[in-house]
Design an enzyme around this catalytic site. Structure first.
Site, PDB file in Angstrom:
ATOM      1  N   LYS A 117       1.226  -1.180   0.086  1.00  6.13           N
ATOM      2  CA  LYS A 117       0.040  -0.436  -0.006  1.00  6.13           C
ATOM      3  C   LYS A 117       1.057   1.388   0.180  1.00  6.13           C
ATOM      4  O   LYS A 117       0.204   2.189  -1.260  1.00  6.13           O
ATOM      5  CB  LYS A 117      -1.385  -0.578   0.981  1.00  6.13           C
ATOM      6  N   GLU A 201      -3.363   6.750   7.363  1.00  7.19           N
ATOM      7  CA  GLU A 201      -4.236   7.738   6.286  1.00  7.19           C
ATOM      8  C   GLU A 201      -5.469   9.040   7.229  1.00  7.19           C
ATOM      9  O   GLU A 201      -5.937   8.541   8.010  1.00  7.19           O
ATOM     10  CB  GLU A 201      -5.137   7.507   5.196  1.00  7.19           C
ATOM     11  N   HIS A 236     -14.731  -2.910   7.802  1.00  5.14           N
ATOM     12  CA  HIS A 236     -14.382  -2.764   6.482  1.00  5.14           C
ATOM     13  C   HIS A 236     -14.045  -3.676   5.265  1.00  5.14           C
ATOM     14  O   HIS A 236     -13.825  -4.098   4.372  1.00  5.14           O
ATOM     15  CB  HIS A 236     -12.687  -2.582   6.813  1.00  5.14           C
ATOM     16  N   ARG A 293      -6.974  -8.225  -8.901  1.00  2.00           N
ATOM     17  CA  ARG A 293      -7.106  -9.601  -9.501  1.00  2.00           C
ATOM     18  C   ARG A 293      -8.446  -9.439  -9.689  1.00  2.00           C
ATOM     19  O   ARG A 293      -8.889  -7.669  -9.619  1.00  2.00           O
ATOM     20  CB  ARG A 293      -7.082 -10.377  -7.631  1.00  2.00           C
TER      21      ARG A 293
END
Length: 649
Positions: A117, A201, A236, A293
């Site tokens: 990430k 973040e 999430h 994917r």
């Protein structure tokens, strides 16, 4: 297409889904399986199958060498990774290539670039893709991360750099909560991905989660197939997905699509991929991550575009150019998908496992699954057992069709989130198209609230089914003496009094309520029961597991019924009284949080179990001394197994 045989390096519904398209393209398929999956549906449906491990089953599907050897031994030319497991593992993609196998997916370089990430975010920033303010540095010390979180500003999202599926992700609302949440995120990331590194973040409050499906070939063609709205999430993890998004206009779709295509071009992408964004109420969007994917929710894109994404994957991997251009892509109608999971929402969404006593998917829906009567739902994998998809001319038509089909789906024997999904689809916030990522958290109490009237009717039906016994229709010679029943319905103990009236008619009184007239109308077979309650004819589906236990589907949801009439009433007692800490589900011990001999407080964490990729902390039922630990790290335990004993201090 040049492939005559492919190996599917996955299990469950995605393996069956890939095999279906391969079969339609005259391509043979090879399944791999762990010992726990020896009789699984994906193994039955493949042309050939190869056993890949007897160790912990989830790890078998991560054994790169075993899977590559299986592909070579079977004569497969290519490997499809599905999603999960090794699907985004650059080492696996490289190992396939090194063995002369085609990896049906992007290059190892692209997977590696977007799989981290922190690195992916730096790449996207360089490509001009809007990104959320945060920290992606290599210094992972708690002090540095705490300082960076304060610089970013609260609330802060903590994300595992190697993460996915919501694992290793925590929302820190303040500095006071940050340290504990950071430790928890790192622990879960290390257990799930073997890497505890995180990025930080700035948290966007109540955004939409929008993803853009992209496709690219090795000839330089890159297109997008519109967006999917995946905002309805719990912890999430996506629960409902739809396309198109009710929050995305044609102009915004064009802008976001162009951004996604530019991002794919920037890394020389090939195959199917998904760019995930957060979208605020003002139409601003920010890059989150790229999934290299096929996505779980790809069927909704297939429904609105009319394209088979697995077929496109196979053709691109075989070296063919994309058969569709951007100007050819049209979105028709609306599609919606829900994830049916083996979990108990009323018990904190506790994962469930066991054997399905009955499975009947609704004929009106596209249902992706690998289930059948008697199929085992093991505790080693993700809790999702099926995906239900509806397509309609409008969003509301798709929603209503999905809701009706979900009510008609019969899944008996293992607890699921079926009723929870129905309540979300019917909720006015979702129905209006206004649901954001905060929807479940904000509406959870109402979504889980008991329905007293529905439960009363189910209790009356339960008493009727018990009165009928194993043989169904009562004999005309049956006595007409009143019958007192005691039973457990979904874990709640109930009492009823049944007065037979003859000809399949009964007066049934539950607890101290007035009696209700129940009449058995027909037993047409296949487990279906037709009956009337106060003159209103209804039907249910029932399957008997044993003489005293059965499951039935009624009112769009499953119930578990156990006859306690002839069972002695247990003495009063509780876990708190006996000091025994029992496993709440089948799972694997991943942490011991206290040692034998320690003084412990009531509610103090003692053992952490992992089940279906989620961590579950088990706490002391009372204060005292930790007299015994009956498990070790790595041990597999069954539900209700005693893992620890608390004695008097």
């Amino acid at each position: 297409m040049s492939f005559s045989k492919i190996l599917v390096a996955n299990r469950g519904e995605i393996a069956v889904r890939v095999m279906r398209t391969a079969r339609a393209m005259d391509c043979r398929t090879v399944a791999v399986y762990s010992t726990a999956d020896a009789d699984a549906e994906h193994v039955r449906q493949a042309d050939q199958s190869v056993w890949i491990g007897e160790s912990l089953p989830a790890q078998s599907y991560l054994d790169i060498a075993a899977i590559v050897d299986a592909a070579l031994a079977s004569g497969a030319q290519a490997v499809h990774p599905g999603y999960g497991f090794l699907a985004e593992n650059a080492g696996f993609a490289q190992a396939c290539r090194d063995a002369g196998l085609v990896f049906i997916g992007p290059t190892p370089q692209a997977i590696r670039a977007m799989g981290d990430k922190a690195g992916a975010k730096r790449l996207m920033q360089a490509a001009g893709v809007p990104c959320i303010r945060g920290y992606e540095g290599e210094d992972q010390s708690p002090a540095t991360l705490a300082a960076e979180a304060a610089r970013i500003g609260w609330p802060v999202m903590i994300k595992a750099t190697a993460g996915g599926g919501g694992r290793g992700m925590r929302l820190a609302p303040s500095a006071a909560a940050f340290a504990g949440l950071l430790q928890s995120a790192k622990s879960e990331a290390l257990n799930a991905f073997g890497d505890e590194a995180v990025i930080l973040e700035r948290a966007i409050q109540a955004p939409r989660h929008i993803e853009i499906q992209v496709f690219a070939d090795r000839h330089g063609n890159v297109i997008h197939l519109g967006e999917r709205d995946c905002s309805v999430q719990r912890r999430h993890q996506k629960v409902i997905e739809e396309s198109p998004s009710p929050a995305v206009s044609a102009a915004l779709r064009e802008r976001m699509g162009a951004t996604a295509v530019a991002a794919a071009r920037a890394i020389g992408y090939e195959g199917a991929g998904t760019l995930e964004f957060l979208l605020d109420a003002d139409g601003h969007y920010w890059f989150m991550e790229m999934n290299t994917r096929l996505q779980v929710e790809h069927p909704v894109t297939e429904a609105v575009t009319g394209l088979d994404l697995v077929e496109l994957q196979l053709r691109v991997a075989a070296g063919e150019p994309l058969p569709v251009r951007q100007q050819d892509v049209r979105l028709s109608g609306h599609a919606m998908e829900v994830r049916l999971c083996a979990e108990e929402p009323q018990q904190g969404f506790l994962p469930q496992s066991g054997a399905l006593a009955m499975w009947r998917p609704a004929p009106a829906l596209r249902t992706e699954h690998a289930l059948r009567d008697g199929a085992l739902v093991p505790p080693f994998y993700d809790s999702m057992i099926a995906k239900l998809v509806a397509h309609g001319r409008t969003r509301d038509e798709a929603r209503q069709r999905l809701l009706a089909g979900l009510q008609d789906t019969v899944a008996l024997g293992v607890g699921t989130n079926q009723q929870f999904l129905q309540r979300m689809l019917a909720h006015p916030v979702f129905a209006s198209g206004a649901a954001t990522t905060a929807f479940i958290a904000e509406q959870l109490d109402g979504l889980l609230a008991p329905d007293a009237e529905a439960e009363k009717r189910a209790t009356l039906l339960a008493a009727l089914l018990l009165q009928l016994g194993e043989h169904g229709w009562p004999s005309p010679l049956a006595h007409r003496l009143p019958n007192a029943l005691r039973f457990s319905l979904d874990g709640a103990t109930c009492a009823a009094r049944v007065q037979p009236l003859g000809a399949g008619r009964f007066d049934i009184a539950v607890a101290d309520q007035p009696p209700v007239r129940m009449e058995l109308l027909a037993l047409p077979g296949e487990g279906q029961v037709r009956f009337s309650c106060n003159g209103l004819a209804e039907q249910a589906v029932a399957v008997r597991q044993s003489a005293n236990r059965l499951f039935f589907h009624y009112g769009g949801r499953p119930f578990q019924l156990e006859n306690l009439t002839h069972v002695a009433v247990a003495r009063e007692g509780s876990a708190a009284a006996d000091g025994l800490l029992r496993a709440s589900m089948n799972g694997r011990v991943i942490a011991l949080l206290a040692a034998e001999g320690d003084a412990v407080a009531a509610g103090q964490p003692i053992v952490t179990l992992e089940a279906m990729k989620m961590e579950h902390v088990h706490c002391a039922p009372r204060a005292g001394r930790l007299a015994a630990l009956h498990v070790a790290i790595g041990a597999q335990v069954a539900a209700r197994h005693v893992v620890a004993e608390i004695s008097d201090a």
